[in-house]
Scaffold this motif. Structure first.
Motif: not given
Length: 83
Positions: A4-11, A20-25, A36-41, A44-49
Motif C-alpha cells: 500500500s502507498t500513502t501520502a505521509g506527514q508533511q516533511s 510504501l508499506t510492504f510486508d509490514g515495513k 523500485a519506483q517503477e515496480l511500485i507504479r 499500482r497499475v495492476a491494482d487499478s486493473q
C-alpha cells in the motif's frame, strides 16, 4: 504480501512524502531506486486493473441476474415438457 502507498506527514511546508508499506515495513518512495519506483507504479497499475475488472464482473453478474428474472417471467407462460 501487502502493498500500500500513502501520502505521509508533511516533511516540509506544502510538501508531503509518499510512503510504501510492504510486508509490514514502511519505505519513503522518493528514497527508493528508480527500479523500485517503477515496480511500485506497475503494482499500482495492476491494482487499478484488478479493481476495474472486479467492478466489470459485478455489473455482468447483475445483468445476468436481471436476464434470469426476465426469463423466469417469460417461461411462466410457456408450456413445460412433461415426459
Amino acid at each position: 504480501m501487502v502493498v500500500s502507498t500513502t501520502a505521509g506527514q508533511q516533511s516540509t511546508p506544502g510538501q508531503s512524502e509518499s510512503v510504501l508499506t510492504f510486508d509490514g515495513k514502511k519505505y519513503a518512495i522518493d528514497s527508493l531506486s528508480q527500479e523500485a519506483q517503477e515496480l511500485i507504479r506497475g503494482v499500482r497499475v495492476a491494482d487499478s486493473q484488478l479493481k476495474f475488472h472486479e467492478d466489470t464482473l459485478k455489473i455482468i453478474a447483475l445483468g445476468r441476474q436481471a436476464l434470469a428474472l426476465k426469463l423466469k417471467t417469460t417461461l411462466g407462460t410457456a408450456r413445460e415438457i412433461t415426459s
